[in-house]
Scaffold this active site. Structure first.
Site, mmCIF file in Angstrom:
data_model
loop_
_atom_site.group_PDB
_atom_site.id
_atom_site.type_symbol
_atom_site.label_atom_id
_atom_site.label_comp_id
_atom_site.label_asym_id
_atom_site.label_seq_id
_atom_site.Cartn_x
_atom_site.Cartn_y
_atom_site.Cartn_z
ATOM 1 C CB ALA A 66 17.982 27.389 -42.680
ATOM 2 N N GLY A 111 20.678 28.857 -47.068
ATOM 3 C CA GLY A 111 20.247 27.565 -47.607
ATOM 4 C C GLY A 111 19.731 27.669 -49.039
ATOM 5 C CD GLU A 114 24.142 26.271 -47.245
ATOM 6 O OE1 GLU A 114 23.061 26.539 -46.680
ATOM 7 O OE2 GLU A 114 25.121 25.816 -46.632
ATOM 8 C CD GLU A 134 24.405 30.774 -44.231
ATOM 9 O OE1 GLU A 134 25.155 31.615 -44.773
ATOM 10 O OE2 GLU A 134 23.772 29.915 -44.867
HETATM 11 N N1 DAK Z 1 13.681 32.499 -41.977
HETATM 12 C C1 DAK Z 1 12.471 32.795 -41.482
HETATM 13 N N2 DAK Z 1 11.710 33.817 -41.912
HETATM 14 C C2 DAK Z 1 12.212 34.583 -42.886
HETATM 15 C C3 DAK Z 1 13.489 34.333 -43.463
HETATM 16 C C4 DAK Z 1 14.228 33.217 -42.960
HETATM 17 N N3 DAK Z 1 15.427 32.871 -43.461
HETATM 18 N N4 DAK Z 1 13.718 35.275 -44.396
HETATM 19 C C5 DAK Z 1 12.632 36.072 -44.411
HETATM 20 N N5 DAK Z 1 11.732 35.650 -43.508
HETATM 21 C C6 DAK Z 1 10.432 36.264 -43.199
HETATM 22 C C7 DAK Z 1 10.589 37.558 -42.422
HETATM 23 O O1 DAK Z 1 10.747 37.302 -41.056
HETATM 24 C C8 DAK Z 1 9.268 38.222 -42.729
HETATM 25 O O2 DAK Z 1 8.250 37.657 -41.924
HETATM 26 P P1 DAK Z 1 7.090 38.584 -41.252
HETATM 27 O O3 DAK Z 1 7.815 39.576 -40.439
HETATM 28 O O4 DAK Z 1 6.384 39.197 -42.447
HETATM 29 O O5 DAK Z 1 6.260 37.589 -40.491
HETATM 30 C C9 DAK Z 1 8.989 37.814 -44.173
HETATM 31 O O6 DAK Z 1 9.779 36.643 -44.403
HETATM 32 C C10 DAK Z 1 9.388 38.873 -45.178
HETATM 33 O O7 DAK Z 1 10.732 39.244 -44.909
HETATM 34 P P2 DAK Z 1 11.206 40.761 -44.742
HETATM 35 O O8 DAK Z 1 10.087 41.600 -44.182
HETATM 36 O O9 DAK Z 1 12.480 40.746 -43.980
HETATM 37 O O10 DAK Z 1 11.424 41.167 -46.257
HETATM 38 P P3 DAK Z 1 12.472 42.232 -46.830
HETATM 39 O O11 DAK Z 1 12.157 42.390 -48.269
HETATM 40 O O12 DAK Z 1 12.508 43.462 -45.984
HETATM 41 O O13 DAK Z 1 13.897 41.531 -46.687
HETATM 42 C C11 DAK Z 1 15.460 39.674 -46.856
HETATM 43 C C12 DAK Z 1 14.179 40.367 -47.414
HETATM 44 C C13 DAK Z 1 15.618 38.334 -47.589
HETATM 45 C C14 DAK Z 1 16.667 40.560 -47.183
HETATM 46 C C15 DAK Z 1 15.324 39.498 -45.338
HETATM 47 O O14 DAK Z 1 14.080 38.833 -45.077
HETATM 48 C C16 DAK Z 1 16.419 38.667 -44.755
HETATM 49 O O15 DAK Z 1 17.522 39.152 -44.541
HETATM 50 N N6 DAK Z 1 16.090 37.398 -44.437
HETATM 51 C C17 DAK Z 1 17.025 36.504 -43.781
HETATM 52 C C18 DAK Z 1 18.008 35.997 -44.798
HETATM 53 C C19 DAK Z 1 19.017 35.089 -44.140
HETATM 54 O O16 DAK Z 1 19.731 35.468 -43.218
HETATM 55 N N7 DAK Z 1 19.065 33.896 -44.646
HETATM 56 C C20 DAK Z 1 20.003 32.897 -44.182
HETATM 57 C C21 DAK Z 1 19.304 32.135 -43.151
HETATM 58 S S1 DAK Z 1 20.496 31.146 -42.343
HETATM 59 C C22 DAK Z 1 22.570 24.837 -40.066
HETATM 60 C C23 DAK Z 1 21.607 24.492 -41.004
HETATM 61 C C24 DAK Z 1 21.316 25.370 -42.004
HETATM 62 C C25 DAK Z 1 21.976 26.551 -42.097
HETATM 63 C C26 DAK Z 1 22.943 26.889 -41.182
HETATM 64 C C27 DAK Z 1 23.264 26.031 -40.174
HETATM 65 N N8 DAK Z 1 22.792 23.967 -38.948
HETATM 66 C C28 DAK Z 1 21.676 23.473 -38.288
HETATM 67 C C29 DAK Z 1 24.145 23.930 -38.401
HETATM 68 C C30 DAK Z 1 21.551 27.524 -43.046
HETATM 69 C C31 DAK Z 1 21.365 28.764 -42.555
HETATM 70 C C32 DAK Z 1 20.649 29.769 -43.257
HETATM 71 O O17 DAK Z 1 20.168 29.584 -44.363
#
Ligand code: DAK
Length: 262
Positions: A66, A111, A114, A134
């Protein structure tokens, strides 16, 4: 209808939804959810479509979760709506009468994992990564991850992934039963299409019945699930596709399934 956050194509019996926010690694926000639902409206309205594939644009990500920039300042009510909208999309994928393949070409985190779990098949490239990170953001999965992951890989691995936030490789995901098959990156798309074509060659009524019996039957006790199976069998046995499938066998030819759902 044109889309900004996904690419949607229908080629014969196969529809493809491609998450298309490569600069944010295809992260999901409400606009993405809305467009995926609109594309699914078109899939449901088109009786010629027999398979749906979900994949990510670019070579780095399926969906990296997400959108954190969207979630950072959500109020509890907005958070609940985002979570419920995501959950409803997952239920919709599971209830779709045609098979859905997640073609995971890179990061499938939060997500992303998921969404993949709500699909019928997960095909992954060797460089794909899965996880529920998360916990690292101070939240928990919100699109059904705590529930589907435990059902799919068991409570022990679900706890490990959701409570450590660790990322796992495609090979590990295959080992724990999260992923069906893993391919070299340059073969992933063709292998996905190969399976899509096999699925598209089957009868619609039996495909729908198989998917529903497995998905719904998994949520109930064995006897109730078997009753569902008997009902599904009853529907199949009176369908034009059953006549074609069995006649083709007896006549020693390949079946040509043309039956409709209604
Ligand atoms: N959201 C927004 N932007 C994201 C992103 C994300 N999930 N993942 C990556 N990006 C963006 C980065 O900010 C970066 O943007 P710029 O800085 O270039 O503007 C660009 O994509 C490239 O990412 P990186 O520079 O970080 O690339 P790397 O190769 O170094 O790293 C990575 C890749 C996938 C390991 C890293 O980007 C990362 O850790 N991303 C976050 C992954 C993450 O934590 N995903 C889970 C998100 S939480 C809910 C509803 C839904 C959910 C939960 C609760 N409720 C409302 C209760 C679901 C939650 C999730 O999915």
């Amino acid at each position: 209808m044109s889309f900004e956050n996904i690419i949607f194509e229908i080629d014969g019996a196969i529809a493809v939804i491609r998450f298309n926010r490569p600069k944010a690694l295809n992260a999901i926000n409400p606009d993405v959810l809305k467009e995926v639902n609109q594309a699914m409206d078109q899939v449901e309205a088109n009786s010629g479509v027999k398979v749906l594939i979900l994949t990510g644009e670019g070579d780095k990500a399926f969906v990296a979760g997400a959108d954190i920039a969207h979630m950072v300042n959500l109020t509890p009510l907005q958070g609940r709506k985002f979570s419920r909208d995501g959950q409803e999309l997952m239920f919709r994928l599971e209830a779709l009468p045609i098979p859905v393949i997640a073609c995971v070409n890179g990061f499938a985190l939060g997500g992303g994992t998921e969404i993949a779990m709500a699909c019928d098949f997960i095909y992954a490239s060797e460089n794909a990564k899965f996880g529920q990170p998360e916990i690292n953001l101070g939240i928990i999965p919100g699109f059904g991850g705590t529930q589907r992951l435990a059902r799919l890989v068991g409570k022990a691995m679900a706890r490990e992934l959701c409570m450590t936030g660790a990322m796992i490789s495609a090979a590990e995901a295959k080992e724990i039963g999260l992923v069906n098959k893993v391919f070299p990156p340059d073969q992933l798309w063709e292998e996905t299409m190969k399976t899509a074509r096999v699925l598209a060659s089957k009868g619609k009524v039996s495909m729908k019945a198989a998917k529903q019996c497995i998905n719904r039957g998994y949520e109930v006790d064995l006897r109730s699930g078997c009753y569902m199976e008997a009902d599904g069998f009853a529907v199949c046995i009176t369908s034009p596709d059953q006549k074609e499938g069995m006649s083709a066998f007896l006549e020693k030819r390949k079946p040509e399934f043309k039956g409709e759902l209604s």
